[in-house]
Write an enzyme that holds these catalytic residues in place. Sequence first.
Site, mmCIF file in Angstrom:
data_model
loop_
_atom_site.group_PDB
_atom_site.id
_atom_site.type_symbol
_atom_site.label_atom_id
_atom_site.label_comp_id
_atom_site.label_asym_id
_atom_site.label_seq_id
_atom_site.Cartn_x
_atom_site.Cartn_y
_atom_site.Cartn_z
ATOM 1 N N ASP A 12 0.813 -1.218 0.000
ATOM 2 C CA ASP A 12 0.000 0.000 0.000
ATOM 3 C C ASP A 12 0.846 1.269 0.000
ATOM 4 O O ASP A 12 0.445 2.296 0.545
ATOM 5 C CB ASP A 12 -0.957 0.044 1.211
ATOM 6 C CG ASP A 12 -1.797 -1.205 1.307
ATOM 7 O OD1 ASP A 12 -2.278 -1.652 0.260
ATOM 8 O OD2 ASP A 12 -1.950 -1.736 2.420
ATOM 9 N N ALA A 38 -4.353 -8.369 -2.987
ATOM 10 C CA ALA A 38 -4.054 -6.984 -2.613
ATOM 11 C C ALA A 38 -4.492 -6.129 -3.777
ATOM 12 O O ALA A 38 -4.758 -6.641 -4.861
ATOM 13 C CB ALA A 38 -2.577 -6.803 -2.338
ATOM 14 N N HIS A 40 -4.353 -2.199 -5.960
ATOM 15 C CA HIS A 40 -3.778 -0.881 -6.211
ATOM 16 C C HIS A 40 -4.928 0.075 -6.448
ATOM 17 O O HIS A 40 -5.879 -0.278 -7.133
ATOM 18 C CB HIS A 40 -3.016 -0.863 -7.535
ATOM 19 C CG HIS A 40 -1.773 -1.666 -7.513
ATOM 20 N ND1 HIS A 40 -0.878 -1.634 -6.499
ATOM 21 C CD2 HIS A 40 -1.269 -2.498 -8.438
ATOM 22 C CE1 HIS A 40 0.127 -2.425 -6.803
ATOM 23 N NE2 HIS A 40 -0.094 -2.971 -7.961
ATOM 24 N N PRO A 305 -9.735 -1.165 7.954
ATOM 25 C CA PRO A 305 -8.891 -0.024 8.335
ATOM 26 C C PRO A 305 -7.440 -0.491 8.445
ATOM 27 O O PRO A 305 -7.181 -1.558 8.985
ATOM 28 C CB PRO A 305 -9.421 0.405 9.703
ATOM 29 C CG PRO A 305 -10.491 -0.529 10.083
ATOM 30 C CD PRO A 305 -10.704 -1.532 8.996
HETATM 31 P P1 GDP Z 1 -0.396 0.244 -3.751
HETATM 32 O O1 GDP Z 1 -1.042 -1.050 -3.459
HETATM 33 O O2 GDP Z 1 1.048 0.265 -3.359
HETATM 34 O O3 GDP Z 1 -0.607 0.709 -5.143
HETATM 35 O O4 GDP Z 1 -1.069 1.339 -2.811
HETATM 36 P P2 GDP Z 1 -2.638 1.636 -2.568
HETATM 37 O O5 GDP Z 1 -3.288 1.865 -3.845
HETATM 38 O O6 GDP Z 1 -3.230 0.672 -1.648
HETATM 39 O O7 GDP Z 1 -2.525 2.962 -1.686
HETATM 40 C C1 GDP Z 1 -2.167 4.140 -2.144
HETATM 41 C C2 GDP Z 1 -3.297 5.099 -1.900
HETATM 42 O O8 GDP Z 1 -2.759 6.372 -1.769
HETATM 43 C C3 GDP Z 1 -4.261 5.194 -3.060
HETATM 44 O O9 GDP Z 1 -5.528 5.549 -2.591
HETATM 45 C C4 GDP Z 1 -3.656 6.313 -3.905
HETATM 46 O O10 GDP Z 1 -4.609 6.979 -4.715
HETATM 47 C C5 GDP Z 1 -3.148 7.202 -2.843
HETATM 48 N N1 GDP Z 1 -1.939 7.943 -3.167
HETATM 49 C C6 GDP Z 1 -0.847 7.539 -3.871
HETATM 50 N N2 GDP Z 1 0.097 8.489 -3.849
HETATM 51 C C7 GDP Z 1 -0.403 9.511 -3.105
HETATM 52 C C8 GDP Z 1 0.113 10.768 -2.684
HETATM 53 O O11 GDP Z 1 1.236 11.148 -2.971
HETATM 54 N N3 GDP Z 1 -0.714 11.527 -1.891
HETATM 55 C C9 GDP Z 1 -1.954 11.138 -1.519
HETATM 56 N N4 GDP Z 1 -2.673 11.945 -0.747
HETATM 57 N N5 GDP Z 1 -2.461 9.949 -1.886
HETATM 58 C C10 GDP Z 1 -1.698 9.159 -2.667
#
Ligand code: GDP
Length: 426
Positions: A12, A38, A40, A305
């Site tokens: 995440d 998982a 994205h 959560p």
């Molecule tokens: P992943 O599994 O590594 O791709 O991560 P997730 O998708 O679970 O979590 C990343 C969350 O943070 C998502 O809701 C993205 O839209 C959000 N996100 C990613 N980069 C940023 C950032 O720089 N700032 C903010 N506020 N949200 C971000």
Amino acid sequence: MVKAVVGANWGDEGKGKITDMLAAKADIVVRFQGGANAGHTIVNNYGKFALHTLPSGVFYDHTTSIIGNGVALNIPILMGELKSITDKGVPMPKILISDRAQIVMPYHILLDQYEEERLAGKSFGSTKSGIAPFYSDKYAKIGFQVSELFDEDILKEKVERVAEIKNVLFEHMYHKDKIDTAKLLDTLHEYRDMVKPFVCDTSLYISNALKEGKTVLLEGQLGTLKDPDHGIYPMVTSSSTLAAFGAIGAGIAPYEIKQVVTVCKAYSSAVGAGAFVSEIFGDEADELRRRGGDGGEYGATTGRPRRMGWFDCVASKYGCRMQGTTDVAFTVLDVLGYLDEIPVCTGYEIDGEVTTDFPVTRLLEKAKPVIEKLPGWKCDIRGIKTYEELPKECRAYVEFIEERIGYPITMISNGPSRDDIIYRKK
Ligand code: GDP
């Protein structure tokens, strides 16, 4: 040239966003491990999407998206995801599925559910997607490769043979119905028809593309600390989350991977059980969770959560080292703009001694965080495009962490969208 996008922590980290962004200049995006356990989250001009199986390159018409041999392929979920994006107006992406990828079977999912029921409160927090039973079977050599769907004799013989083994567990361990082999065979025929248009030798496809000078992105799922060898075993996932495994899971030579972009969050979050040294609780955690990510820190697959914590230099230094990091993409920095002071975990105290080296799980359970506090910047940094324009406290935070983890932070993400990115020359 091949670039990997992987996670430094518990997952995440925002890999989806970074992959989607880097995919603008890539020809091929490959998922090389993991399954639909998982997700994205990606925000782009078509809307907001939670992808579990599809590579994050599916939103561009110039990229080919590949499900590599290392993936736990859940065929109905993949098809459902394809439909959900095309229903929202995304053009049908070019998808290829490795003929060596193995299939998540309906009984893998059942086994996960039954095992969680049996363990009740003592479970590791499985997402019940069948991933652990899937990989167990793969290495026990009773898994089904996609190519086998196309040979009726193999399929029939194997379904009977495997059902015999599984039914011992179903009947005697879990006291559930036995596998109906005729029904299972029908399901596999449906799977075959679904994947048929996409199946090929993806390793050969990538190899040819590399000869033509194409750019390939390897998209990791979860992060270093969930790796079965190098993570917080046994609270890990069942396939390797490391860039090195990208070579295996995509079927390419290890020396082709020229860049490893390790995605690292500006604070910590984790899902599932396991030691989490910099974890915070109560109101402090609730506030960070509410403000975190894009609309709060809740699992993309489960809605659970997430557990929250401050940035952990020990875990992240290790996380970056195990990935073979060339570049750190530092994400969600905008989220911290509300804090007067920002706590950072700079060491672990274990049995009275402070270390900055990440220990084995047995010792990790005993670790207490050593916390240092940095001044906050108290403003919204979204929309800022250059490093120099960031408040000086914000730059100091980035530089402090860069120095502690020992790898160059070359990208800073200050918002969820593709354009919320600040490149830093190193
Ligand atoms: P992943 O599994 O590594 O791709 O991560 P997730 O998708 O679970 O979590 C990343 C969350 O943070 C998502 O809701 C993205 O839209 C959000 N996100 C990613 N980069 C940023 C950032 O720089 N700032 C903010 N506020 N949200 C971000």
